[in-house]
Structures are given as structure tokens and as C-alpha cells.
Motif scaffolding. Structure first.
Motif, PDB file in Angstrom:
ATOM      1  N   LEU A 215      90.697 -13.200  72.418  1.00  0.00           N
ATOM      2  CA  LEU A 215      91.234 -12.648  71.171  1.00  0.00           C
ATOM      3  C   LEU A 215      92.019 -13.634  70.299  1.00  0.00           C
ATOM      4  O   LEU A 215      92.584 -13.255  69.296  1.00  0.00           O
ATOM      5  N   SER A 216      92.032 -14.907  70.677  1.00  0.00           N
ATOM      6  CA  SER A 216      92.715 -15.894  69.835  1.00  0.00           C
ATOM      7  C   SER A 216      91.713 -16.542  68.883  1.00  0.00           C
ATOM      8  O   SER A 216      90.503 -16.490  69.107  1.00  0.00           O
ATOM      9  N   GLN A 217      92.245 -17.139  67.844  1.00  0.00           N
ATOM     10  CA  GLN A 217      91.389 -17.747  66.816  1.00  0.00           C
ATOM     11  C   GLN A 217      90.975 -19.163  67.191  1.00  0.00           C
ATOM     12  O   GLN A 217      90.533 -19.935  66.338  1.00  0.00           O
ATOM     13  N   GLN A 218      91.143 -19.539  68.444  1.00  0.00           N
ATOM     14  CA  GLN A 218      90.667 -20.862  68.868  1.00  0.00           C
ATOM     15  C   GLN A 218      89.186 -20.738  69.210  1.00  0.00           C
ATOM     16  O   GLN A 218      88.772 -19.818  69.900  1.00  0.00           O
ATOM     17  N   GLY A 219      88.399 -21.639  68.683  1.00  0.00           N
ATOM     18  CA  GLY A 219      86.949 -21.607  68.907  1.00  0.00           C
ATOM     19  C   GLY A 219      86.530 -22.665  69.905  1.00  0.00           C
ATOM     20  O   GLY A 219      85.519 -23.340  69.727  1.00  0.00           O
ATOM     21  N   ARG A 220      87.320 -22.821  70.961  1.00  0.00           N
ATOM     22  CA  ARG A 220      87.081 -23.881  71.946  1.00  0.00           C
ATOM     23  C   ARG A 220      86.582 -23.300  73.264  1.00  0.00           C
ATOM     24  O   ARG A 220      86.829 -23.840  74.313  1.00  0.00           O
ATOM     25  N   GLY A 221      85.889 -22.166  73.167  1.00  0.00           N
ATOM     26  CA  GLY A 221      85.246 -21.605  74.344  1.00  0.00           C
ATOM     27  C   GLY A 221      86.199 -20.956  75.323  1.00  0.00           C
ATOM     28  O   GLY A 221      87.399 -20.804  75.046  1.00  0.00           O
ATOM     29  N   LEU A 222      85.645 -20.564  76.488  1.00  0.00           N
ATOM     30  CA  LEU A 222      86.423 -19.858  77.506  1.00  0.00           C
ATOM     31  C   LEU A 222      86.571 -20.705  78.768  1.00  0.00           C
ATOM     32  O   LEU A 222      86.926 -20.220  79.834  1.00  0.00           O
ATOM     33  N   GLY A 223      86.276 -22.013  78.641  1.00  0.00           N
ATOM     34  CA  GLY A 223      86.352 -22.919  79.790  1.00  0.00           C
ATOM     35  C   GLY A 223      87.771 -23.386  80.083  1.00  0.00           C
ATOM     36  O   GLY A 223      88.732 -23.007  79.401  1.00  0.00           O
ATOM     37  N   VAL A 297      87.862  -4.193  74.081  1.00  0.00           N
ATOM     38  CA  VAL A 297      87.146  -5.088  73.174  1.00  0.00           C
ATOM     39  C   VAL A 297      85.803  -4.466  72.796  1.00  0.00           C
ATOM     40  O   VAL A 297      85.403  -4.469  71.630  1.00  0.00           O
ATOM     41  N   LYS A 298      85.127  -3.905  73.819  1.00  0.00           N
ATOM     42  CA  LYS A 298      83.803  -3.300  73.589  1.00  0.00           C
ATOM     43  C   LYS A 298      83.864  -2.208  72.513  1.00  0.00           C
ATOM     44  O   LYS A 298      82.979  -2.111  71.656  1.00  0.00           O
ATOM     45  N   GLU A 299      84.945  -1.406  72.548  1.00  0.00           N
ATOM     46  CA  GLU A 299      85.108  -0.321  71.570  1.00  0.00           C
ATOM     47  C   GLU A 299      85.216  -0.849  70.138  1.00  0.00           C
ATOM     48  O   GLU A 299      84.935  -0.124  69.189  1.00  0.00           O
ATOM     49  N   ARG A 300      85.624  -2.111  69.999  1.00  0.00           N
ATOM     50  CA  ARG A 300      85.904  -2.654  68.662  1.00  0.00           C
ATOM     51  C   ARG A 300      84.870  -3.669  68.164  1.00  0.00           C
ATOM     52  O   ARG A 300      84.925  -4.080  67.000  1.00  0.00           O
ATOM     53  N   LEU A 301      83.931  -4.071  69.021  1.00  0.00           N
ATOM     54  CA  LEU A 301      82.911  -5.038  68.589  1.00  0.00           C
ATOM     55  C   LEU A 301      82.043  -4.444  67.478  1.00  0.00           C
ATOM     56  O   LEU A 301      81.749  -3.250  67.485  1.00  0.00           O
ATOM     57  N   GLY A 314      83.962 -12.232  72.492  1.00  0.00           N
ATOM     58  CA  GLY A 314      84.066 -10.858  72.988  1.00  0.00           C
ATOM     59  C   GLY A 314      82.756 -10.359  73.571  1.00  0.00           C
ATOM     60  O   GLY A 314      82.740  -9.748  74.642  1.00  0.00           O
ATOM     61  N   ARG A 315      81.658 -10.629  72.880  1.00  0.00           N
ATOM     62  CA  ARG A 315      80.341 -10.175  73.373  1.00  0.00           C
ATOM     63  C   ARG A 315      80.010 -10.817  74.718  1.00  0.00           C
ATOM     64  O   ARG A 315      79.488 -10.184  75.630  1.00  0.00           O
ATOM     65  N   GLU A 316      80.323 -12.109  74.820  1.00  0.00           N
ATOM     66  CA  GLU A 316      80.075 -12.850  76.057  1.00  0.00           C
ATOM     67  C   GLU A 316      80.861 -12.232  77.229  1.00  0.00           C
ATOM     68  O   GLU A 316      80.325 -12.039  78.322  1.00  0.00           O
ATOM     69  N   ALA A 317      82.111 -11.913  76.982  1.00  0.00           N
ATOM     70  CA  ALA A 317      82.986 -11.399  78.052  1.00  0.00           C
ATOM     71  C   ALA A 317      82.605  -9.978  78.450  1.00  0.00           C
ATOM     72  O   ALA A 317      82.546  -9.648  79.641  1.00  0.00           O
ATOM     73  N   VAL A 318      82.345  -9.135  77.454  1.00  0.00           N
ATOM     74  CA  VAL A 318      82.060  -7.719  77.724  1.00  0.00           C
ATOM     75  C   VAL A 318      80.815  -7.555  78.601  1.00  0.00           C
ATOM     76  O   VAL A 318      80.746  -6.668  79.453  1.00  0.00           O
TER      77      VAL A 318
END
Ligand SMILES: [Zn+2]
Length: 424
Positions: A215-223, A297-301, A314-318
Motif C-alpha cells: 500500500l505504499s507509493q514505492q514502486g520497488r517491488g515486494l522483494g 485490498v481485494k474489496e478495493r481493487l 495488490g493484484r499480485e498479493a491477493v
């Protein structure tokens, strides 16, 4: 001396009295004293000064002057524990609110959410990310009875890498600079210093963002974000101060690295695979699955709630819902209850139980244990909360039906006593 004493007494009267000396008698139809034991039949629970003093079979009358509460048609059990909440946060909203909403307003919001949480049967929560002082203020206010709410174990802000999940992202540099909570670090020495600063400020637990976040505005992935030496420095320093470390971690290798460094819990652990689970098992790292966060998150995508940066993550995680929990259970990792409330509406915390059962394959008994005995142990409070027994805190809830056969009964809690105080 006299002046000091009267000053102390004056300040004491500013606060609502702690659970009074009165005795409260609860007549319970069925009792689950410990999620790992069978439920018992009718019993009488005596509460004095905020603590359970006796549990006796059958119904006893209240002694003169004691208050009697009739729960004869209910199942009575220990208050629930949520190891991952953000009391000051609410779901949705615009990320730019961070530059508009004051810390003071966020803390008042936290007071409202604390009431919703305790009303839902959660008598202890671990707040894993707040404004620098607001989380501690909420903790102290519920402890003193100034506001109704759960017992709060507070981390303060999460410690993050520069530009990571937990730093201020998405703004012009000078705006980000103004909003900086001084919670980032680079290198083992600076990260150790940050842990000591947070300890000094009053943290009960150290929260770090070991990987990127959704949910943060960082676009540096989830690694993995912190390096191995940084993780090690954070964990060793926290442990040297008697503090446990809760590591937000999504990617499999990020979870594995955090476990290798010895973190006490991996929060979310969304993409954890067998190797990550083995590392958790080897280090004694518990998993806190926070499936309600994925549900929230799924409810809000797809509804324009999130920015494109967040929507993609969000899509990746859900899509991972329940997979990591199953992988962790297969390796015998300790599963402890936590929801990430704030990503969804506070008060819906108990929705996690059904997700643990339906998506994670857990038994209702294991799910209940994760939010009572197991969670208490992760907080090192197993002699105080998580069970109903003489000497334990009077954190007591009551529901209709049997939570050991249907966990959804926990979504409608009919009675809550928190540290001996009845919550209306
Ligand atoms: Zn969180």
C-alpha cells in the motif's frame, strides 16, 4: 515531600480510576479456559481488581456488594489478541492525506478505532506502525482507563530503508522531507542506532519493513529491502534490549532472509515457499498471516481507490491468499493471529478466523489458539493473557454458540471485559 505527594495525587485524579476494587461475578454457561483444552460446563468466574481470582464449577451467587453478570446462555472464553493492527489508519482514502491529516487527528481516530476493536472482543493488540508518539499515547490512555480500548503493545513507526515501505513516498522531495518520521536507516551501525532510538522513545516491540509493501507509493517491488547485515544488526540490537522484532515481509527470499536474521515474527509472509518456511521453523520465527489485509485490498481493487503503483502490487498479493499459510503449516511453523486492521475497517478483525480455516486449512481450535495462547507467548505475556485462570488479567469475552466448531461465532461478540472493565 508533602508537595510532591499532593502533586502526584492531583495528577492521579486526572485519570479514571483503574479497575476498581469491586468484585464482579460472572456466571458462564460454557467456558473455554484454554483453546487447547476441552470446554467445561457451567462455571462461576470471580474477578477482583482487574484479575481473575477464582473459577469454580456450577453457579455461585455473588457475595454482598459484588456485581453479578449472567452469561448462562453463552460460551465464555479468553479475550482475543490481534498481533498486527494500525489503530490510527483507516482503509481507502488518498495517500496524499498523509500531508494533510495531523498526527493529533490520527490519534483521535485511533481512540475511536481502539473502542471498535475492544468491542469486537480483542482485548490485546500489537500496533505495528503509527505516528512517532500517537501509538504510545493510545497505549498509555487505554492502560490508565482514560479511554476504553484494548491493551496495546506499541511499536511506534516502522523502521524502513530510505524510499522503502514505511518511508514517505509519492511526494515532491521537499514535501517528503517535511513529513519524514526519522525512521529510515542505511548500514548496520545506523540501523542499530535507529533501534536504540525507538527503544528510548518507548517502543514495546521493533517493527521493520524487511521487504517492499503493497500500500505504499514505492514502486520497488515486494522483494528484500534491508541487506542481511542490516537485518542482523536490527535483530541483535533489539534482542539486546529485550525487544522482539516483527518484520513485515512479502517475497519468499525476503521472508527467508528475515528468518535467518532471527526476527521473532514474519508479518504477512505472503509469498513464503517451502524454503522460507524451513528457515522460519529453524529460527523459531512465527508467521502472522494477515489474510484480512488481502481480503481488504481485494474489496478495493479496480475501484479507483489505489494508485496504479499500488494496484499492481495488490493484484499480485491477493492472488496468494492462503498459499503461504499452507506452506508454513506444512513445515510446522508457529502460526500467530494478526490482521493488519486499518487496511480494512477496525472491528472486523475476527473475520481472520474464517479465512485461516477456509483458506489456510486450520482447525477452529488452532485458529482460536493462534489468537490466545500462541499470540500471548509471542508477546511474552503467556502468564498474564490468552487463558482464563486465577492470577490472569480479566480479559474475558462471551459469544453465542461454540467457537471450537464454528469460528464465525467469534465475529459477533456479545460481552467484553477488558482488564476487569466491562465494555458497553
Ligand atoms: Zn501492517
Amino acid at each position: 515531600m508533602r508537595i510532591i505527594l499532593s502533586a502526584l495525587m492531583a495528577s492521579a485524579t486526572l485519570f479514571a480510576a483503574p479497575a476498581s476494587a469491586e468484585t464482579i461475578i460472572l456466571q458462564a454457561g460454557r467456558v473455554i479456559t484454554d483453546a487447547n483444552q476441552p470446554a467445561t460446563g457451567p462455571a462461576t468466574i470471580t474477578v477482583t481488581d482487574g484479575k481473575i481470582t477464582a473459577i469454580t464449577p456450577g453457579y455461585s451467587d455473588a457475595p454482598a456488594g459484588a456485581k453479578l453478570i449472567n452469561l448462562r446462555d453463552k460460551t465464555v472464553l479468553p479475550g482475543l489478541i490481534d498481533l498486527h493492527v494500525h489503530l490510527q489508519s483507516n482503509p481507502g482514502g488518498d495517500f496524499r492525506d498523509e500531508a494533510v491529516v495531523s498526527d493529533e487527528f490520527a490519534t483521535l481516530m485511533g481512540a475511536r478505532n481502539a473502542l471498535r476493536t475492544v468491542k469486537a472482543g480483542f482485548t490485546t493488540v500489537r500496533d505495528l506502525g503509527s505516528t512517532p508518539l500517537g501509538g504510545f499515547a493510545l497505549r498509555d490512555a487505554t492502560a490508565k482507563g482514560v479511554i476504553p480500548g484494548p491493551r496495546i503493545i506499541a511499536a511506534g513507526p516502522a523502521i524502513s530503508i530510505i524510499g522503502g515501505h514505511g518511508d514517505v513516498n509519492g511526494f515532491r522531495p521537499e514535501v517528503g522531507h517535511a513529513l519524514d518520521a526519522h525512521n529510515t536507516c542505511t548500514g548496520a551501525v545506523e540501523c542499530a542506532a535507529r533501534v536504540r532510538e525507538f527503544s528510548k522513545a518507548g517502543a514495546d516491540v521493533i517493527k521493520i519493513t524487511a521487504t517492499g509493501g503493497v500500500l505504499s507509493q514505492q514502486g520497488r517491488g515486494l522483494g528484500q529491502h534491508f541487506t542481511d547485515p542490516e537485518l542482523k544488526a536490527i535483530v541483535d540490537t533489539a534482542h539486546s534490549l529485550g525487544l522482539r522484532v516483527a518484520a513485515h515481509a512479502h517475497s519468499a527470499r525476503g521472508v527467508e532472509a528475515a528468518a535467518h536474521a532471527g526476527v521473532d515474527s514474519a508479518e504477512h509472509a505472503t509469498f513464503a515457499d517451502a524454503a522460507a518456511a524451513k528457515a522460519m521453523k529453524a529460527s523459531g520465527t512465527a508467521m502472522v498471516p494477515t489474510l484480512m489485509a488481502l481480503a481488504g485490498v481485494k474489496e478495493r481493487l479496480g475501484k479507483g481507490v489505489y494508485t496504479p503503483t499500488v494496484e499492481a502490487k495488490g493484484r499480485e498479493a491477493v492472488a496468494q491468499m492462503g498459499k503461504a499459510l499452507k506452506a508454513a503449516r506444512a513445515e510446522g511453523v508457529t502460526i500467530a493471529f494478526g490482521t493488519d486492521a486499518g487496511v480494512f475497517e477496525h472491528g472486523r478483525n475476527a473475520g481472520e478466523f474464517a479465512l485461516m480455516v477456509e483458506w489456510g486449512g486450520m482447525s477452529p481450535r488452532d485458529a482460536l489458539a493462534s489468537a490466545t495462547t500462541v499470540a500471548a507467548k509471542l508477546l511474552d505475556k503467556q502468564d498474564e493473557i490468552g487463558r482464563l485462570a486465577p492470577g490472569y488479567s480479566a480479559d474475558i469475552i462471551a459469544v453465542d454458540g461454540d467457537p471450537l466448531s464454528d469460528v464465525r461465532t467469534l465475529e459477533k461478540v456479545g460481552f467484553v471485559m477488558s482488564r476487569g472493565r466491562v465494555i458497553d
